[in-house]
Design an enzyme around this catalytic site. Sequence first.
Site, short mmCIF file in Angstrom:
data_model
loop_
_atom_site.label_atom_id
_atom_site.label_comp_id
_atom_site.label_asym_id
_atom_site.label_seq_id
_atom_site.Cartn_x
_atom_site.Cartn_y
_atom_site.Cartn_z
N PHE A 80 -28.08 -8.65 -12.64
CA PHE A 80 -26.64 -8.74 -13.11
C PHE A 80 -26.92 -8.56 -14.74
O PHE A 80 -25.65 -8.76 -15.36
CB PHE A 80 -25.89 -10.01 -12.89
CG PHE A 80 -25.59 -10.12 -11.26
CD1 PHE A 80 -24.64 -9.48 -10.65
CD2 PHE A 80 -26.36 -11.09 -10.58
CE1 PHE A 80 -24.62 -9.69 -9.40
CE2 PHE A 80 -26.20 -11.18 -9.19
CZ PHE A 80 -25.05 -10.49 -8.71
N SER A 124 -21.49 0.95 -10.67
CA SER A 124 -20.11 0.82 -11.00
C SER A 124 -19.27 2.29 -10.30
O SER A 124 -20.05 3.26 -10.28
CB SER A 124 -19.91 0.79 -12.49
OG SER A 124 -18.50 1.15 -12.59
N TYR A 149 -21.98 3.27 -21.35
CA TYR A 149 -21.88 2.14 -20.30
C TYR A 149 -21.97 3.07 -19.03
O TYR A 149 -23.07 2.59 -18.36
CB TYR A 149 -20.73 1.30 -20.45
CG TYR A 149 -20.39 0.62 -19.08
CD1 TYR A 149 -21.21 -0.31 -18.69
CD2 TYR A 149 -19.35 1.16 -18.30
CE1 TYR A 149 -21.08 -1.25 -17.48
CE2 TYR A 149 -19.30 0.22 -17.00
CZ TYR A 149 -20.24 -0.69 -16.69
OH TYR A 149 -19.99 -1.47 -15.18
N LYS A 153 -25.47 3.29 -16.04
CA LYS A 153 -25.40 2.93 -14.69
C LYS A 153 -25.89 4.20 -13.73
O LYS A 153 -26.73 4.00 -13.00
CB LYS A 153 -24.12 2.63 -14.20
CG LYS A 153 -23.35 1.35 -14.86
CD LYS A 153 -24.17 0.13 -14.32
CE LYS A 153 -23.74 -1.23 -14.63
NZ LYS A 153 -24.37 -2.41 -14.38
N LEU A 200 -7.32 -4.40 -17.83
CA LEU A 200 -6.06 -4.88 -17.37
C LEU A 200 -5.52 -6.54 -17.08
O LEU A 200 -5.00 -6.90 -17.74
CB LEU A 200 -5.33 -3.88 -16.02
CG LEU A 200 -4.03 -4.10 -15.77
CD1 LEU A 200 -2.98 -3.90 -16.86
CD2 LEU A 200 -3.72 -3.28 -14.75
N GLY A 295 -9.81 9.03 -22.08
CA GLY A 295 -10.84 8.79 -20.97
C GLY A 295 -10.60 8.29 -19.57
O GLY A 295 -11.10 8.22 -18.76
C1 WQD Z 1 -7.05 -0.31 -15.35
C2 WQD Z 1 -6.04 0.53 -15.32
C3 WQD Z 1 -5.57 1.32 -17.69
C4 WQD Z 1 -5.51 -1.94 -19.98
C5 WQD Z 1 -13.09 -0.28 -16.50
C6 WQD Z 1 -14.32 0.48 -16.70
C7 WQD Z 1 -15.18 0.42 -15.57
C8 WQD Z 1 -15.55 -0.70 -14.91
C9 WQD Z 1 -14.03 -1.65 -14.85
C10 WQD Z 1 -16.76 -2.64 -15.52
C11 WQD Z 1 -6.07 1.72 -16.06
C12 WQD Z 1 -4.74 0.36 -17.30
C13 WQD Z 1 -5.37 -1.16 -18.92
C14 WQD Z 1 -4.29 -2.01 -20.64
C15 WQD Z 1 -2.97 -0.50 -19.19
N1 WQD Z 1 -16.20 -1.60 -15.72
N2 WQD Z 1 -4.43 -0.47 -18.40
N3 WQD Z 1 -3.11 -1.66 -20.36
O1 WQD Z 1 -10.68 1.71 -16.88
O2 WQD Z 1 -10.45 1.44 -14.53
O3 WQD Z 1 -12.31 0.50 -15.38
O4 WQD Z 1 -13.20 -1.61 -16.26
O5 WQD Z 1 -17.62 -3.34 -16.08
O6 WQD Z 1 -16.50 1.04 -15.69
O7 WQD Z 1 -14.32 1.81 -17.05
O8 WQD Z 1 -10.04 -0.83 -16.02
O9 WQD Z 1 -8.82 -2.73 -16.32
O10 WQD Z 1 -9.57 -1.01 -18.16
O11 WQD Z 1 -7.72 -0.51 -16.40
O12 WQD Z 1 -2.21 0.11 -18.83
O13 WQD Z 1 -4.08 -2.97 -21.75
O14 WQD Z 1 -4.94 -0.54 -16.18
O15 WQD Z 1 -5.08 2.49 -18.25
O16 WQD Z 1 -5.22 2.52 -15.24
P1 WQD Z 1 -10.79 0.55 -15.79
P2 WQD Z 1 -9.15 -1.28 -17.11
#
Ligand code: WQD
Length: 336
Positions: A80, A124, A149, A153, A200, A295
């Site tokens: 981890f 991931s 990142y 992976k 999120l 992205g």
């Molecule tokens: C989820 C959704 C955003 C924040 C990332 C990494 C991935 C993994 C998990 C691990 C998307 C939307 C987000 C905000 C929003 N990493 N959002 N407002 O991008 O799926 O994955 O985290 O360690 O490798 O890429 O996750 O939680 O950032 O976003 O609207 O303030 O929420 O656009 O649709 P994501 P996330």
Amino acid sequence: MAILLTGGAGYIGSHTAIELLNKGREIVIIDDFSNSNEKVLENIKKITNKDFKFYQIDYKDREQLEKVFEENKIDSVINFAGFKAVGESVQKPLEYYFNNVSGAIILLDTMRKYDCKKFIFSSSATVYGNPERVPITENSRVGGTTNPYGTTKLMIEKILEDLYKSDNTWDICVLRYFNPVGSHESGLIGEEPKGIPNNLMPYIVRVASGELEQLSVFGNDYETPDGTGVRDYIHVVDLSIGHVKALEKLEKEGQGLYIYNLGTGTGYSVLDMVHTFEKATGQKVNYKIAPRRPGDIAACYADPTKAKEELGWVAEKNLEDMCKDSWNYIQTVQRR
Ligand code: WQD
């Protein structure tokens, strides 16, 4: 025989430590506290009422790592110890490649020296890049990662594939996590991102608690049911149980390189998350629609059938549980 958890004081490592201890397994944790702290270890002990050995070391420090293998009978390793912040990885690519990729190589080489060849790797869903179709199966094309990142992976997965080809006495399991959220129900351990969170759920809980003013919903013009991004959120406790099942498979059957998606199989949109959170906790989440985040992809969720059939694992907690437990944790953090 002990299981070594590198980065075992971190978010997913600590939850997995609990599940292993609850199963009566012997564990050894190493962590350099670069993204965690000592309190987590006390809380793991409090929750499980069990003890374990701990070393505060950097897993890239080969001499120290060898000492851990000398002093303990390590039979398997769950790794981890990776840096995981997407944005930071763009700013600090060398640090990410060095810690994640070089670290994994040092760890695997040390394991080989001590003839310890059971390895579980935290990968991931990011390795799928922009997926060809959803739900995503393990056979979907990988590649097209958009940040260092994600590339680390993918690189480590490749290294593991080549390692296994060269020596099939290794037992390797690659777990591709979707979007881990939530915390242990005790509220004692959870995720504590440094600074303003990018993900999120940590953002939502901080808006609900008043620590942040407003959530920006990144885009409402995606080709999804309500136009906002769809993801497969999975409770960290379910995810941790997935590691226990993976280890049991390696111990029972072994000699193979296995890859599993760990997700629920259901995609939820950003607005689904906001509304479920409000319903589950009774807290209001102030939000506005903002431009898409560069992205980001429209939808990403797992087909978890393979994990169900081969590991006997399914995610059991629902979105409400994830919201409640995330909220519960932030409240205990803020009471400190
Ligand atoms: C989820 C959704 C955003 C924040 C990332 C990494 C991935 C993994 C998990 C691990 C998307 C939307 C987000 C905000 C929003 N990493 N959002 N407002 O991008 O799926 O994955 O985290 O360690 O490798 O890429 O996750 O939680 O950032 O976003 O609207 O303030 O929420 O656009 O649709 P994501 P996330």
